[in-house]
Structures are given as structure tokens and as C-alpha cells.
Design an enzyme around this catalytic site. Structure first.
Site, short mmCIF file in Angstrom:
data_model
loop_
_atom_site.label_atom_id
_atom_site.label_comp_id
_atom_site.label_asym_id
_atom_site.label_seq_id
_atom_site.Cartn_x
_atom_site.Cartn_y
_atom_site.Cartn_z
N ASP A 114 0.80 -1.23 0.00
CA ASP A 114 0.00 0.00 0.00
C ASP A 114 0.83 1.28 0.00
O ASP A 114 0.32 2.36 0.32
CB ASP A 114 -0.95 0.00 1.21
CG ASP A 114 -2.07 -1.00 1.03
OD1 ASP A 114 -2.60 -1.08 -0.09
OD2 ASP A 114 -2.40 -1.70 1.99
N ASP A 174 -6.61 -3.60 -6.54
CA ASP A 174 -6.28 -2.32 -5.90
C ASP A 174 -4.82 -1.93 -6.12
O ASP A 174 -4.46 -0.75 -6.13
CB ASP A 174 -6.51 -2.37 -4.38
CG ASP A 174 -7.65 -3.24 -3.94
OD1 ASP A 174 -8.00 -4.18 -4.67
OD2 ASP A 174 -8.19 -3.00 -2.85
N1 GLY Z 1 -7.34 -1.16 -0.95
C1 GLY Z 1 -8.32 -1.57 -0.08
C2 GLY Z 1 -9.70 -1.20 -0.43
O1 GLY Z 1 -10.02 -0.67 -1.47
O2 GLY Z 1 -10.54 -1.47 0.40
#
Ligand code: GLY
Length: 391
Positions: A114, A174
Site C-alpha cells: 500500500d 487495488d
Molecule cells: N485497498 C483496499 C480497499 O479498497 O478497500
């Protein structure tokens, strides 16, 4: 005569549309400023060395602060940077610097993918707006750390380290958003390693993350020895074969951004396909704010996800800049923003200073359902800025 009359009517209507969009933007930014002022006070009152950034509200309506390592920690500093970008007020510059500094150690945190969300939204925005070389150094170091998660056999960056008994090498849709940090690092250093990792990840995702109908899988589990796909699953969606709304939003945003960075036509074409998929989907609501999953069984009685809507709107504005003849892109983005700012905002001075209500974090986990989420506010502000500056 009739033609002139018709033209006058069209011009009046267009000027009204223009005026109402501009009014939406100005009012929404003013409203977000007022809400963020409240949120900033709350954050300054509640924060501890361990809990630095607001993410949502708990069941009692209290602000939930998360550690710097949480995937959402960069959005609050990012909101403050964006408010500084809009207003140029020193109040927002100071607050953005203060909030950003709390994430400094994350540049070394290699236990998560992330990095882009955390660092590009905070330090990346700070660098864009100030040119501060200390921010630049953090962006580069963070990209180096993120690159350690790349597996050349698979061609992707590993997403999660948790649930090792379920997935060997999980990659989630994501993760496309984290590539922006890598592209930035190549621009800043001239070292193409980051760029090549980003392109490899985008190409592998292009191959494996999409169903023939254009919907996305959430999680692809790879075999790190062979690079083969082992399983296609979901984590936050309704089922393995359903299309999780925010996942589809990340895909749209990710390939639009990858086209911006590479000018590879395959990415533009994928982004346009995803936009068309959204527009033609029978479960896409008229106001443009998706249900949390396009295949959720109880539609139309399912929670919405305003965060997915904000991500989609922001992506569509950028995509329209690459396909200016496709007016539907811009008109859908305008419709979504209009819906969000007129129908999904918190009453002024409430909800811990969040702007948008009605987002969904993880419905299957029963977590953060129909609540404010900080990233919804971040991408709404970005959409407002993009809608204002793109034709
Ligand atoms: N990246 C995590 C979400 O979109 O919940």
C-alpha cells in the site's frame, strides 16, 4: 430565425450546465474545507504517536484514527494537500505538512503493497505542490521499498502478507494504484527499474485480472515458482465471480493512470472498456453511485459505495482528457460528482468532519458498511480538481 433561436436556447442551457458544475465545485470545496477544519481539530485532539490519521467513524460516531502503517493513512494528509492546492491558504499548508510528517517511517515499511496509497497521496502530493526535496527523497525511498515486493517470475508486486494459508502470492486489483509511485520514481531518478516493474505489473494484471465480460477479479493468487495463476478469489466482494465495485473503480483509475504514464494504447483501450462496462451495466444506478458489488444479490436494497463512485469520477475526468471526443465520459463524471455533493454529504458540522457518507469498506467482513471513509473524501476532492481543470 428558427436556427438562431435554437442556438440561443442551446447556449443558455450550456451556460446553465456550466454554471451549475462550477457552483457544485465551489460549494463542495467550501463545504469540504469546513468539514476538514472540524476533522483537523478532532485529529489534533485525539491523535497519539500510534494513531495518527482518521479513517472512518465507529458505531458510536467517534472518529477512528489509524496507525501510519494502515493503508488509509495517506488520505488525510492528501486531503489537506488538496485543500492547499485549491485555496493556497497557509492554514492548509501547515496542516498538510504536520499530517504528512507522521508517515515518514512508512518509506521503509516493506511489509505492505500500500505504499502508493500511503506515500503518493501524502508525500507525492506535497512534492507536487511545494517541490520540497525532502518529500522527493521519501517518494524515491518508498518506491525502492515497494520494488522489493516484485516477483519477476510472476511479473507482479505482492499485495498482502496476511492469510498465508489461503494465498501463496496474492495480487489484488487495488494494487494498480501503487504503480503511480513507481512511475514517479523513474521520472525523479531517471532509473527505469521502477517503470519496468510498473509496466510488468500492469501487463500481468491485464492478462489475469479480467473476466471475458470485462468485470474484475479481486484477488489473483499466483504460484511464485511458475508464475501461473493458482486461484481467482474475492476478499471484499460478494463472491469469487462477482465484480466488487471498488475493485472495478481501481481498475479504471489504474489503467487510465498507466496510459498517462506510458502512452501504451492497450491501457487506454482497457480503461475505455471499463468505462463502457460501467455505463452499460444493468446494475449501475442512475445517480452513478454503485452498490458495493455489481452482483450483490439484494440490489436495489444493498448499500452503496460512495468511495467507488468518487474514484470512478476522478478517473473518468482524466480519461476524458485522453479521449475528448467521448463526451459520455465527462458527462458520467459530472453526474457522479453532482450526485455525491447533492445527495451523499454529511450535514454540516457533523460526522467527525467527513464530507461523504455512504461508503462501504468490506461488506463480507461486516466492516465499515454504509459509513464515511476517508478515501471517498480524498477522491472526491481530486475529482473536483480534475473536473475543474480538464476541458
Ligand atoms: N485497498 C483496499 C480497499 O479498497 O478497500
Amino acid at each position: 430565425m428558427i436556427r438562431t433561436g435554437f442556438l440561443v436556447i442551446v447556449m443558455v442551457l450550456l451556460s446553465r450546465v456550466g454554471r451549475s458544475q462550477a457552483t457544485d465545485v465551489e460549494q463542495a470545496v467550501r463545504f469540504t474545507e469546513a468539514q476538514a477544519t472540524l476533522q483537523l481539530e478532532e485529529v489534533r485532539r485525539l491523535n497519539t504517536p500510534e494513531r495518527v490519521s482518521p479513517r472512518t467513524l465507529d458505531a458510536a460516531g467517534r472518529l477512528v484514527l489509524v496507525p501510519a502503517g494502515d493503508w488509509t493513512s495517506g488520505f488525510f494528509p492528501g486531503i489537506l494537500w488538496q485543500l492547499y492546492g485549491f485555496t493556497k491558504k497557509s492554514k492548509w499548508l501547515d496542516a498538510a505538512r504536520e499530517a504528512t510528517a507522521k508517515l515518514e517511517n512508512e518509506q521503509y515499511n516493506g511489509r505492505t503493497h500500500d505504499m502508493g496509497f500511503k506515500i503518493y497521496c501524502s508525500y507525492g502530493q506535497g512534492y507536487r505542490l511545494t517541490g520540497d526535496t525532502a518529500y522527493r527523497a521519501v517518494v524515491i525511498r518508498s518506491a525502492q521499498t515497494l520494488a522489493t515486493r516484485f516477483n519477476p517470475v510472476i511479473g507482479c508486486i505482492r499485495s498482502w502478507d496476511h492469510n498465508r494459508d489461503t494465498w501463496e502470492f496474492p495480487v489484488i486489483i487495488d494494487n494498480m494504484l501503487n504503480l503511480e509511485l513507481l512511475f514517479a520514481a523513474t521520472r525523479l531518478t531517471g532509473d527505469s527499474t521502477f517503470y519496468r516493474i510498473a509496466v510488468s505489473h500492469a501487463n500481468t494484471t491485464l492478462k489475469n485480472h479480467f473476466r471475458p465480460d470485462g468485470g474484475t477479479y479481486h484477488v489473483i493468487d499466483y504460484d511464485p515458482k511458475t508464475g501461473e495463476v493458482k486461484n481467482r478469489n474475492t476478499h471484499q466482494g460478494y463472491s469469487d465471480e462477482s465484480t466488487w465495485a471498488r475493485g472495478q473503480a481501481w481498475a479504471l483509475y489504474g489503467y487510465t493512470m498507466c496510459y498517462r504514464e506510458t502512452k501504451d494504447q492497450r491501457y487506454l483501450s482497457k480503461a475505455l472498456d471499463i468505462a463502457a462496462w460501467l455505463m452499460n451495466h444493468p446494475h449501475f444506478p442512475a445517480d452513478g453511485v454503485p452498490y458495493w458489488d455489481f452482483d450483490a444479490p439484494g440490489i436495489p436494497h444493498e448499500p452503496r459505495d460512495a468511495s467507488a463512485a468518487a474514484v470512478i469520477a476522478s478517473a473518468l475526468y482524466e480519461l476524458h482528457g485522453f479521449a475528448p471526443g467521448n463526451l459520455e465520459l465527462r458527462s458520467l463524471a459530472d453526474r457522479i460528482v453532482h450526485s455525491l455533493v447533492t445527495g451523499y454529504t454529511a450535514p454540516a458540522g457533523t460526522h467527525g468532519g467527513f464530507t461523504l457518507l455512504h461508503s462501504t469498506g468490506s461488506k463480507p467482513a461486516g466492516s465499515e458498511v454504509d459509513v464515511p471513509l476517508i478515501y471517498a473524501d480524498y477522491y472526491l476532492l481530486e475529482a473536483l480538481a480534475r473536473g475543474k481543470t480538464t476541458p
